[in-house]
Design a protein around this motif. Structure first.
Motif, PDB file in Angstrom:
ATOM      1  N   UNK A   1       0.835  -1.209   0.000  1.00 48.09           N
ATOM      2  CA  UNK A   1       0.000   0.000   0.000  1.00 48.09           C
ATOM      3  C   UNK A   1       0.867   1.255   0.000  1.00 48.09           C
ATOM      4  N   UNK A   2       1.958   1.230   0.759  1.00 42.85           N
ATOM      5  CA  UNK A   2       2.863   2.387   0.804  1.00 42.85           C
ATOM      6  C   UNK A   2       3.578   2.586  -0.529  1.00 42.85           C
ATOM      7  N   UNK A   3       4.084   1.501  -1.097  1.00 40.22           N
ATOM      8  CA  UNK A   3       4.826   1.583  -2.366  1.00 40.22           C
ATOM      9  C   UNK A   3       3.934   2.119  -3.473  1.00 40.22           C
ATOM     10  N   UNK A   4       2.706   1.597  -3.534  1.00 39.16           N
ATOM     11  CA  UNK A   4       1.802   1.929  -4.634  1.00 39.16           C
ATOM     12  C   UNK A   4       0.868   3.099  -4.315  1.00 39.16           C
ATOM     13  N   UNK A   5       0.978   3.631  -3.083  1.00 40.41           N
ATOM     14  CA  UNK A   5       0.116   4.735  -2.651  1.00 40.41           C
ATOM     15  C   UNK A   5      -1.353   4.406  -2.934  1.00 40.41           C
ATOM     16  N   UNK A   6      -1.806   3.305  -2.318  1.00 39.00           N
ATOM     17  CA  UNK A   6      -3.163   2.834  -2.542  1.00 39.00           C
ATOM     18  C   UNK A   6      -3.748   2.270  -1.251  1.00 39.00           C
ATOM     19  N   UNK A   7      -4.976   1.811  -1.320  1.00 43.29           N
ATOM     20  CA  UNK A   7      -5.629   1.194  -0.169  1.00 43.29           C
ATOM     21  C   UNK A   7      -5.592  -0.317  -0.319  1.00 43.29           C
ATOM     22  N   UNK A   8      -5.949  -0.999   0.743  1.00 36.60           N
ATOM     23  CA  UNK A   8      -5.979  -2.457   0.721  1.00 36.60           C
ATOM     24  C   UNK A   8      -6.930  -2.980  -0.352  1.00 36.60           C
ATOM     25  N   UNK A   9      -8.041  -2.282  -0.558  1.00 32.25           N
ATOM     26  CA  UNK A   9      -9.016  -2.698  -1.577  1.00 32.25           C
ATOM     27  C   UNK A   9      -8.428  -2.642  -2.987  1.00 32.25           C
ATOM     28  N   UNK A  10      -7.358  -1.872  -3.171  1.00 34.65           N
ATOM     29  CA  UNK A  10      -6.701  -1.783  -4.478  1.00 34.65           C
ATOM     30  C   UNK A  10      -5.761  -2.952  -4.743  1.00 34.65           C
ATOM     31  N   UNK A  11      -5.500  -3.778  -3.707  1.00 31.01           N
ATOM     32  CA  UNK A  11      -4.552  -4.870  -3.916  1.00 31.01           C
ATOM     33  C   UNK A  11      -5.094  -6.253  -3.576  1.00 31.01           C
ATOM     34  N   UNK A  12      -6.179  -6.332  -2.824  1.00 32.70           N
ATOM     35  CA  UNK A  12      -6.750  -7.659  -2.514  1.00 32.70           C
ATOM     36  C   UNK A  12      -8.267  -7.634  -2.664  1.00 32.70           C
ATOM     37  N   UNK A  13      -8.811  -8.802  -2.921  1.00 35.14           N
ATOM     38  CA  UNK A  13     -10.246  -8.982  -2.942  1.00 35.14           C
ATOM     39  C   UNK A  13     -10.561 -10.356  -2.378  1.00 35.14           C
ATOM     40  N   UNK A  14     -11.726 -10.475  -1.781  1.00 36.37           N
ATOM     41  CA  UNK A  14     -12.149 -11.747  -1.215  1.00 36.37           C
ATOM     42  C   UNK A  14     -13.106 -12.426  -2.181  1.00 36.37           C
ATOM     43  N   UNK A  15     -12.814 -13.674  -2.508  1.00 37.41           N
ATOM     44  CA  UNK A  15     -13.688 -14.476  -3.354  1.00 37.41           C
ATOM     45  C   UNK A  15     -14.184 -15.666  -2.516  1.00 37.41           C
ATOM     46  N   UNK A  16     -15.482 -15.766  -2.310  1.00 37.54           N
ATOM     47  CA  UNK A  16     -15.998 -16.889  -1.520  1.00 37.54           C
ATOM     48  C   UNK A  16     -15.670 -18.225  -2.177  1.00 37.54           C
ATOM     49  N   UNK A  17     -15.396 -19.222  -1.343  1.00 34.60           N
ATOM     50  CA  UNK A  17     -15.151 -20.569  -1.860  1.00 34.60           C
ATOM     51  C   UNK A  17     -16.433 -21.108  -2.461  1.00 34.60           C
ATOM     52  N   UNK A  18     -16.299 -21.835  -3.549  1.00 35.21           N
ATOM     53  CA  UNK A  18     -17.473 -22.476  -4.150  1.00 35.21           C
ATOM     54  C   UNK A  18     -17.791 -23.749  -3.401  1.00 35.21           C
ATOM     55  N   UNK A  19     -19.044 -23.894  -3.074  1.00 35.99           N
ATOM     56  CA  UNK A  19     -19.445 -25.071  -2.293  1.00 35.99           C
ATOM     57  C   UNK A  19     -19.891 -26.211  -3.163  1.00 35.99           C
TER      58      UNK A  19
END
Length: 68
Positions: free
Chosen positions: A50-68
């Motif tokens: 986040x510091x290097x890219x001057x961004x927020x956490x949402x700009x680098x990760x996303x949560x994908x639910x596991x498929x059941x």
């Protein structure tokens, strides 16, 4: 599952490379490999990105639910 797909989009938008992440942020090549494989990394690594890219956490990760 945590996906780092947004990270690579953000890296491209910022005109950065994995070399930039390694040199400017001290991100190791093994951590870059883990990010590319969507494997777990430390919160310290996420903070550094986040510091290097001057961004927020949402700009680098996303949560994908596991498929059941």
């Amino acid at each position: 599952m945590i996906s780092y797909a947004p990270l690579w989009e953000t890296v491209e938008k910022r005109g950065a490379t994995t070399y930039t992440l390694q040199c400017k942020g001290g991100i190791s090549s093994s951590t870059i490999r883990r990010l590319k494989a969507n494997e777990s990394v430390s919160t310290n690594t996420l903070d550094a990105l986040c510091k290097i890219l001057d961004c927020t956490l949402a700009d680098i990760v996303t949560y994908l639910p596991d498929k059941e």
